[in-house]
Design an enzyme around this catalytic site. Structure first.
Site, PDB file in Angstrom:
ATOM      1  N   HIS A 114       5.713   1.279   3.046  1.00  0.00           N
ATOM      2  CA  HIS A 114       4.955   0.047   2.819  1.00  0.00           C
ATOM      3  C   HIS A 114       5.690  -1.103   3.484  1.00  0.00           C
ATOM      4  O   HIS A 114       6.916  -1.131   3.467  1.00  0.00           O
ATOM      5  CB  HIS A 114       4.801  -0.221   1.313  1.00  0.00           C
ATOM      6  CG  HIS A 114       3.689  -1.150   1.010  1.00  0.00           C
ATOM      7  ND1 HIS A 114       3.838  -2.519   1.099  1.00  0.00           N
ATOM      8  CD2 HIS A 114       2.400  -0.925   0.643  1.00  0.00           C
ATOM      9  CE1 HIS A 114       2.680  -3.083   0.790  1.00  0.00           C
ATOM     10  NE2 HIS A 114       1.790  -2.145   0.512  1.00  0.00           N
ATOM     11  N   ASP A 163      -1.774   4.611  -2.029  1.00  0.00           N
ATOM     12  CA  ASP A 163      -2.721   5.623  -1.550  1.00  0.00           C
ATOM     13  C   ASP A 163      -2.299   7.049  -1.869  1.00  0.00           C
ATOM     14  O   ASP A 163      -3.059   7.979  -1.648  1.00  0.00           O
ATOM     15  CB  ASP A 163      -2.909   5.478  -0.033  1.00  0.00           C
ATOM     16  CG  ASP A 163      -3.725   4.244   0.298  1.00  0.00           C
ATOM     17  OD1 ASP A 163      -4.711   4.001  -0.408  1.00  0.00           O
ATOM     18  OD2 ASP A 163      -3.375   3.529   1.244  1.00  0.00           O
TER      19      ASP A 163
HETATM   20  N1  CMC Z   1       6.411   8.502   7.079  1.00  0.00           N
HETATM   21  C1  CMC Z   1       7.503   8.630   7.854  1.00  0.00           C
HETATM   22  N2  CMC Z   1       8.204   7.575   8.307  1.00  0.00           N
HETATM   23  C2  CMC Z   1       7.787   6.362   7.929  1.00  0.00           C
HETATM   24  C3  CMC Z   1       6.655   6.173   7.110  1.00  0.00           C
HETATM   25  C4  CMC Z   1       5.972   7.307   6.684  1.00  0.00           C
HETATM   26  N3  CMC Z   1       4.892   7.209   5.929  1.00  0.00           N
HETATM   27  N4  CMC Z   1       6.470   4.852   6.922  1.00  0.00           N
HETATM   28  C5  CMC Z   1       7.447   4.237   7.587  1.00  0.00           C
HETATM   29  N5  CMC Z   1       8.238   5.157   8.205  1.00  0.00           N
HETATM   30  C6  CMC Z   1       9.414   4.872   9.035  1.00  0.00           C
HETATM   31  C7  CMC Z   1       8.990   4.534  10.457  1.00  0.00           C
HETATM   32  O1  CMC Z   1       8.924   5.683  11.265  1.00  0.00           O
HETATM   33  C8  CMC Z   1      10.094   3.599  10.867  1.00  0.00           C
HETATM   34  O2  CMC Z   1      11.245   4.353  11.123  1.00  0.00           O
HETATM   35  P1  CMC Z   1      12.306   3.889  12.264  1.00  0.00           P
HETATM   36  O3  CMC Z   1      12.793   2.535  11.813  1.00  0.00           O
HETATM   37  O4  CMC Z   1      13.337   4.945  12.239  1.00  0.00           O
HETATM   38  O5  CMC Z   1      11.529   3.827  13.534  1.00  0.00           O
HETATM   39  C9  CMC Z   1      10.381   2.800   9.601  1.00  0.00           C
HETATM   40  O6  CMC Z   1      10.026   3.679   8.541  1.00  0.00           O
HETATM   41  C10 CMC Z   1       9.549   1.534   9.508  1.00  0.00           C
HETATM   42  O7  CMC Z   1       8.189   1.896   9.632  1.00  0.00           O
HETATM   43  P2  CMC Z   1       7.056   0.980  10.223  1.00  0.00           P
HETATM   44  O8  CMC Z   1       5.859   1.814  10.579  1.00  0.00           O
HETATM   45  O9  CMC Z   1       7.644   0.120  11.293  1.00  0.00           O
HETATM   46  O10 CMC Z   1       6.746   0.083   8.967  1.00  0.00           O
HETATM   47  P3  CMC Z   1       5.544  -0.888   8.832  1.00  0.00           P
HETATM   48  O11 CMC Z   1       5.938  -1.865   7.814  1.00  0.00           O
HETATM   49  O12 CMC Z   1       5.077  -1.375  10.155  1.00  0.00           O
HETATM   50  O13 CMC Z   1       4.367   0.070   8.294  1.00  0.00           O
HETATM   51  C11 CMC Z   1       2.981   1.345   6.961  1.00  0.00           C
HETATM   52  C12 CMC Z   1       3.993   0.198   6.998  1.00  0.00           C
HETATM   53  C13 CMC Z   1       2.326   1.389   5.595  1.00  0.00           C
HETATM   54  C14 CMC Z   1       1.885   1.111   8.002  1.00  0.00           C
HETATM   55  C15 CMC Z   1       3.718   2.673   7.244  1.00  0.00           C
HETATM   56  O14 CMC Z   1       4.682   2.902   6.238  1.00  0.00           O
HETATM   57  C16 CMC Z   1       2.781   3.842   7.367  1.00  0.00           C
HETATM   58  O15 CMC Z   1       2.197   4.052   8.448  1.00  0.00           O
HETATM   59  N6  CMC Z   1       2.589   4.643   6.269  1.00  0.00           N
HETATM   60  C17 CMC Z   1       1.691   5.764   6.291  1.00  0.00           C
HETATM   61  C18 CMC Z   1       0.251   5.283   6.115  1.00  0.00           C
HETATM   62  C19 CMC Z   1      -0.007   4.803   4.720  1.00  0.00           C
HETATM   63  O16 CMC Z   1       0.326   5.447   3.729  1.00  0.00           O
HETATM   64  N7  CMC Z   1      -0.666   3.636   4.625  1.00  0.00           N
HETATM   65  C20 CMC Z   1      -1.031   3.002   3.341  1.00  0.00           C
HETATM   66  C21 CMC Z   1      -0.264   1.740   3.143  1.00  0.00           C
HETATM   67  S1  CMC Z   1      -0.332   1.068   1.505  1.00  0.00           S
HETATM   68  C22 CMC Z   1      -1.931   0.612   1.191  1.00  0.00           C
HETATM   69  C23 CMC Z   1      -2.671  -0.142   2.223  1.00  0.00           C
HETATM   70  O17 CMC Z   1      -2.129  -1.025   2.898  1.00  0.00           O
HETATM   71  O18 CMC Z   1      -3.850   0.128   2.346  1.00  0.00           O
END
Ligand code: CMC
Length: 378
Positions: free
Chosen positions: A261, A315
């Site tokens: 998140h 989720d």
């Molecule tokens: N699985 C594996 N690695 C992850 C995940 C995950 N679900 N989420 C974050 N990471 C890692 C990512 O690879 C990155 O690693 P590194 O720094 O080594 O490159 C680090 O954590 C930061 O991730 P990010 O994607 O830059 O973080 P963000 O704040 O841009 O994204 C997020 C947040 C929710 C989009 C992301 O965690 C994600 O894609 N999660 C999976 C999809 C999901 O469950 N979405 C629902 C979000 S909550 C409800 C909503 O908003 O609707």
């Protein structure tokens, strides 16, 4: 003034001032108008919580009765909206159908009087009332059935389940759905809410505001993740496959759905409540075949990625709850929209109160004074 530091995804950059909700991602706190989500989940209901979010205070008994009554009165869809839906392909995604229907409301209620409290109130009521009916109508129509009319004797969530499944739900199931709707109703400046605010800032009509938010919610990184969680659990299939699956994701740097998140660096407080709701449902109706897999996956992800602040988000368990309530997988995100409409409307109202059109800047990375190359030389 130009702020020159560029932050991808506007991370950490305040986009507004708001008194609607508060998140502390380090301590796992979520409050609506200052009230902790755990307390609302225990003591409130979705309609009352919507009133709190949109009008800024808990309603008195009389205000709540009026609010509920107005919503009841506006649940039905215009027959022309239903006719329009008949032309939608059955294979289309319900979020696309919902976005089209929300936008179409603007054709019927085109007077745009954003300085008239009666107009604002009517739009709030109409949207809260009709969005669930739209979701349910599309669900029945794509199966070739006629939509059922809303039932005035049923509460918000019970009526929604009734319209979806064509039978009166067990009050326990309706109560669980109602808590789910409260949990998803608002979450500060998430992508769909930001989208709603940007659209609202142009002073367009509220139906366009909601349609743009629905389109934004649909993506797999936002509301669409709950659907992806179920496909992922099905793909993993068994507890033994969990660890290799996580290791493979880490190696390939692919995202594990339902985890991570932008704000929470601990387990999302909503995921804690949703897991409890899932367990209550399993106790009454039998456990979901993938619950063991889900629990093991959460354990392994915490072990391997907890140091990076990656924990279960809202989720993760919501899909298992919805599945037990008999809601088809591709309706999970529309159900999220049925709930988040309250937050979008609250932000729409707040945006109108102190509006300034959103117009951020950019850091240009292209060239200048480039020559126009004739077609024959390209
Ligand atoms: N699985 C594996 N690695 C992850 C995940 C995950 N679900 N989420 C974050 N990471 C890692 C990512 O690879 C990155 O690693 P590194 O720094 O080594 O490159 C680090 O954590 C930061 O991730 P990010 O994607 O830059 O973080 P963000 O704040 O841009 O994204 C997020 C947040 C929710 C989009 C992301 O965690 C994600 O894609 N999660 C999976 C999809 C999901 O469950 N979405 C629902 C979000 S909550 C409800 C909503 O908003 O609707």
């Amino acid at each position: 003034m130009t702020v020159c530091e560029y932050r991808a995804g506007l991370e950490g950059i305040p986009a507004t001032q708001s008194s609607i909700s508060f998140v502390d991602g380090q301590r796992g706190i979520l409050e609506y108008r200052g009230i902790p989500i755990e307390e609302l989940a225990q003591k409130s209901n979705f309609v009352e919580t919507s009133h709190l979010l949109i009008w800024g205070k808990l309603p008195t008994k009389e205000e709540l009765e009026n609010f509920e009554q107005e919503i009841r009165l506006h649940r039905r869809l215009k027959y022309r909206i239903r006719d329009m839906m008949k032309c939608f392909p059955e294979g289309g995604h319900p979020m696309d159908a919902l976005q089209a229907c929300a936008a179409a409301l603007g054709l019927f209620y085109s007077r745009r009087a954003l300085d008239d409290p009666a107009y604002i109130n009517a739009a709030v009521i109409r949207l809260l009332a009709k969005i669930p009916t739209m979701v349910a109508a599309f669900q029945l129509m794509r199966k070739g059935n006629d939509p059922v009319q809303p039932r005035d004797d049923l509460g918000y969530s019970a009526n929604f389940l009734y319209m979806l499944n064509e039978k009166e739900p067990d009050p326990f199931a309706a109560q669980i759905l109602d808590v789910c709707l409260m949990l998803h109703a608002e979450h500060t400046i998430n992508a769909s809410t930001f989208s709603a605010m940007v659209t609202a800032s142009t002073l367009t009509d509220p139906y366009a505001v909601v349609a743009s938010a629905v389109g934004t919610l649909a993506g797999p990184l936002h509301g669409g993740a709950n659907e992806e969680v179920i496909s992922m659990l099905e793909e993993i299939g068994s507890v033994e496959n969990v660890r290799p699956y996580v290791e493979q994701c880490i190696e390939k740097k692919s995202k594990i759905m339902g985890f991570g998140h932008r704000v929470y660096k601990v387990k999302d407080p909503r995921a804690i409540i949703l897991q409890d709701l899932a367990e209550q449902l399993f106790e009454k109706y039998g456990v979901d075949q993938f619950y063991d897999v889900a629990v093991e996956l959460e354990r392994v992800v915490h072990e391997k990625m907890g140091h990076k602040g990656i924990y279960a988000n809202v989720d993760y368990y919501s899909g298992l709850v919805y599945r037990k309530l008999g809601i088809p997988t591709d309706l999970f995100t529309p159900v999220f929209a049925v709930s988040r409409i309250a937050g979008w409307l609250a932000h729409w109202k707040e945006q109108l109160n102190e509006n300034r059109i959103f117009r951020p800047t950019q850091i240009y990375t292209g060239t200048h004074a480039a020559p126009y190359i004739p077609m024959s030389e390209r």
